[in-house]
Design an enzyme around this catalytic site. Structure first.
Site, PDB file in Angstrom:
ATOM      1  N   SER A 106       0.835  -1.203   0.000  1.00 45.86           N
ATOM      2  CA  SER A 106       0.000   0.000   0.000  1.00 45.86           C
ATOM      3  C   SER A 106       0.870   1.253   0.000  1.00 45.86           C
ATOM      4  O   SER A 106       2.069   1.196   0.269  1.00 45.86           O
ATOM      5  CB  SER A 106      -0.892   0.007   1.246  1.00 45.86           C
ATOM      6  OG  SER A 106      -0.083   0.034   2.399  1.00 45.86           O
TER       7      SER A 106
HETATM    8  C1  LIG Z   1       3.756   0.549   4.533  1.00 46.22           C
HETATM    9  S1  LIG Z   1       4.836   0.035   3.286  1.00 46.22           S
HETATM   10  C2  LIG Z   1       5.905   1.393   3.007  1.00 46.22           C
HETATM   11  C3  LIG Z   1       5.239   2.641   2.533  1.00 46.22           C
HETATM   12  C4  LIG Z   1       6.185   3.545   1.800  1.00 46.22           C
HETATM   13  N1  LIG Z   1       7.147   4.179   2.660  1.00 46.22           N
HETATM   14  C5  LIG Z   1       5.407   4.521   0.951  1.00 46.22           C
HETATM   15  O1  LIG Z   1       5.531   5.720   1.117  1.00 46.22           O
HETATM   16  O2  LIG Z   1       4.686   4.033   0.098  1.00 46.22           O
HETATM   17  C6  LIG Z   1       5.933  -1.061   4.147  1.00 46.22           C
HETATM   18  C7  LIG Z   1       6.969  -1.700   3.234  1.00 46.22           C
HETATM   19  O3  LIG Z   1       7.942  -2.334   4.054  1.00 46.22           O
HETATM   20  C8  LIG Z   1       8.417  -3.464   3.338  1.00 46.22           C
HETATM   21  N2  LIG Z   1       9.129  -4.337   4.268  1.00 46.22           N
HETATM   22  C9  LIG Z   1       8.631  -5.273   5.133  1.00 46.22           C
HETATM   23  N3  LIG Z   1       9.618  -5.870   5.802  1.00 46.22           N
HETATM   24  C10 LIG Z   1      10.787  -5.329   5.362  1.00 46.22           C
HETATM   25  C11 LIG Z   1      12.162  -5.547   5.666  1.00 46.22           C
HETATM   26  N4  LIG Z   1      12.550  -6.454   6.559  1.00 46.22           N
HETATM   27  N5  LIG Z   1      13.088  -4.810   5.001  1.00 46.22           N
HETATM   28  C12 LIG Z   1      12.718  -3.887   4.083  1.00 46.22           C
HETATM   29  N6  LIG Z   1      11.434  -3.650   3.737  1.00 46.22           N
HETATM   30  C13 LIG Z   1      10.477  -4.351   4.376  1.00 46.22           C
HETATM   31  C14 LIG Z   1       7.142  -4.052   2.751  1.00 46.22           C
HETATM   32  O4  LIG Z   1       7.417  -4.922   1.679  1.00 46.22           O
HETATM   33  C15 LIG Z   1       6.390  -2.784   2.328  1.00 46.22           C
HETATM   34  O5  LIG Z   1       6.648  -2.458   0.989  1.00 46.22           O
END
Ligand SMILES: C[S@@+](CC[C@H](N)C(=O)[O-])C[C@H]1O[C@@H](n2cnc3c(N)ncnc32)[C@H](O)[C@@H]1O
Length: 404
Positions: A106
């Site tokens: 998202s």
């Molecule tokens: C809420 S979204 C980020 C929203 C983003 N900052 C934006 O403005 O659209 C969270 C992201 O963190 C990633 N994520 C989850 N675990 C992670 C990890 N261990 N290292 C890096 N990214 C990770 C997910 O795949 C997801 O794309």
């Protein structure tokens, strides 16, 4: 910077910046300039809108082709989290009609994104490490504010990272993008002045501390396996592997960072709960403490006291919905009861009672005057991470589980 002017986007960005200033999320001219510069539509070409349905949530695809260029653009500039992926693969371009599914990616609502950026307290020459690139929108705001050379962003999902890279390139940005586990940080770019995470962690990864210069800041949310979020937490790195932090309050939460998510328990858990041999007694700590709608505080305290427990809410045999707490062969369920003897009864199963530490922690918290989460602090050393209120060695003090 090669942002293409398009039909009304500039005006909509200014309008969104006005709304975010009104709400108090956007406070400084520098971040306002970034919000007015970055076209959010480059990062969410298509997305899903939730439709209320009595049986299950359905997701309506929003693309310029399906709803028209103008309606899609107006929606892009509302202060909403827009789901961009269902079930790890389905995008809004894959369907013409509403579909069921679970959100897996998202674009976070702009109000939260800019509030976090403000709380990060970045300065003109700050080097920033972002964990969770996601769509790339927040990465673009960082580039607009600081310059792409000072920005490194890590995303664990290669497909998501690839789309973010495209969006950033489309508006002329090429920050350092890393595909991998953000919990390991990115040593080649260290030392950083700031670390910001838009996924949630169970404990502060050691790499974030060792890769931040002393005096540098780390901003994140913390989430445990009972599902309680800390709201925003900001830590200052104080030395070699150490940091001190404050909880900033609020109810903001993000999806858990992938290696920190709770293990999936199989459906056999329901049969096991049904058949477990239980003891029963009265308690003054009833099931309402597990209800996030009552606020995060009690659920967060319960989570500190029973860090490996998970909660399942279900009813059996037409009975009421109950919160069942489960942790490796242990089970507890608290059921409202008639005062004055006690406010609830608790049934427990397993070698060591699971409700007892939760009950003791909530009892201490009540004795201390039920402090809200923004009155808690976190202390980190290479040996332990402690969340505390009042005194790090006092009764309101818990060690976080730090096993990877
Ligand atoms: C809420 S979204 C980020 C929203 C983003 N900052 C934006 O403005 O659209 C969270 C992201 O963190 C990633 N994520 C989850 N675990 C992670 C990890 N261990 N290292 C890096 N990214 C990770 C997910 O795949 C997801 O794309």
């Amino acid at each position: 910077m090669t942002v293409e002017p398009d039909d009304g986007s500039t005006t909509l960005r200014q309008r969104m910046a006005d709304a975010l200033r009104e709400s108090g999320d956007l406070r400084s001219p520098a971040w306002r300039a970034a919000v007015e510069t970055v076209p959010r539509e480059a990062f969410i070409p298509g997305f899903f809108e939730a439709i209320d349905d009595p049986h299950q949530t359905m997701w309506r695809p929003i693309t310029p082709e399906l709803v028209g260029v103008r309606e899609r653009l107006e929606l892009v500039y509302t202060d909403e989290t827009w789901v961009t992926q269902l079930n790890c693969s389905v995008s809004a371009f894959d369907t013409d009609v509403p579909v069921p599914g679970s959100p897996t990616s998202s674009s976070t609502l702009p109000g939260l994104v800019v509030r976090m950026l403000e709380e990060l307290q970045a300065e003109d020459r700050s080097r920033v490490l972002e964990i969770g690139t996601g769509t790339g929108y927040s990465t673009a705001l960082l580039c607009a504010r600081l310059g792409q050379d000072l920005v490194t962003s890590i995303e664990v999902d290669p497909a998501v990272a690839g789309r973010a890279k495209q969006g950033l390139a489309q508006i002329g940005y090429a920050p350092e993008l890393v595909v991998g586990d953000g919990l390991l940080g990115h040593q080649p770019g260290a030392l950083y002045d700031r670390v910001i995470a838009t996924c949630s962690v169970r404990h502060i990864p050691a790499s974030w501390i060792t890769q931040t210069r002393p005096g540098g800041l780390i901003l994140t949310t913390m989430l445990g396996w009972l599902g309680a979020s800390s709201g925003l937490v900001r830590l200052e790195v104080t030395g070699d592997g150490t940091a001190e932090g404050v909880f900033l309050g609020g109810t903001d939460s993000f999806m858990p960072a992938r290696p920190h998510a709770a293990p999936v328990l199989g459906d056999d858990i329901y049969g096991w709960i049904d058949e477990a041999e239980t003891s029963e007694r009265g308690t003054d700590v009833g099931p309402e403490i597990l209800d996030p709608w009552e606020g995060w505080a009690t659920l967060f305290i319960a989570q500190l006291a029973a860090p490996d427990a998970q909660v399942f809410t279900f009813g059996t045999d037409g009975g009421p919905m109950l919160h069942h707490v489960v942790d490796a062969g242990r089970h507890a369920v608290a059921i409202p009861d008639a005062p004055p003897e006690s406010s609830a009864v608790v049934r427990q199963a397993g070698a060591i009672d699971l409700w007892d530490p939760i009950e003791a922690a909530i009892g201490e918290w009540r004795v201390a005057g039920s402090p809200s989460l923004d009155q808690f602090r976190i202390s980190v050393t290479p040996e332990a991470q402690t969340v505390w209120h009042g005194d790090p060695a006092g009764p309101l003090s818990w060690k976080l589980p730090t096993i990877k």
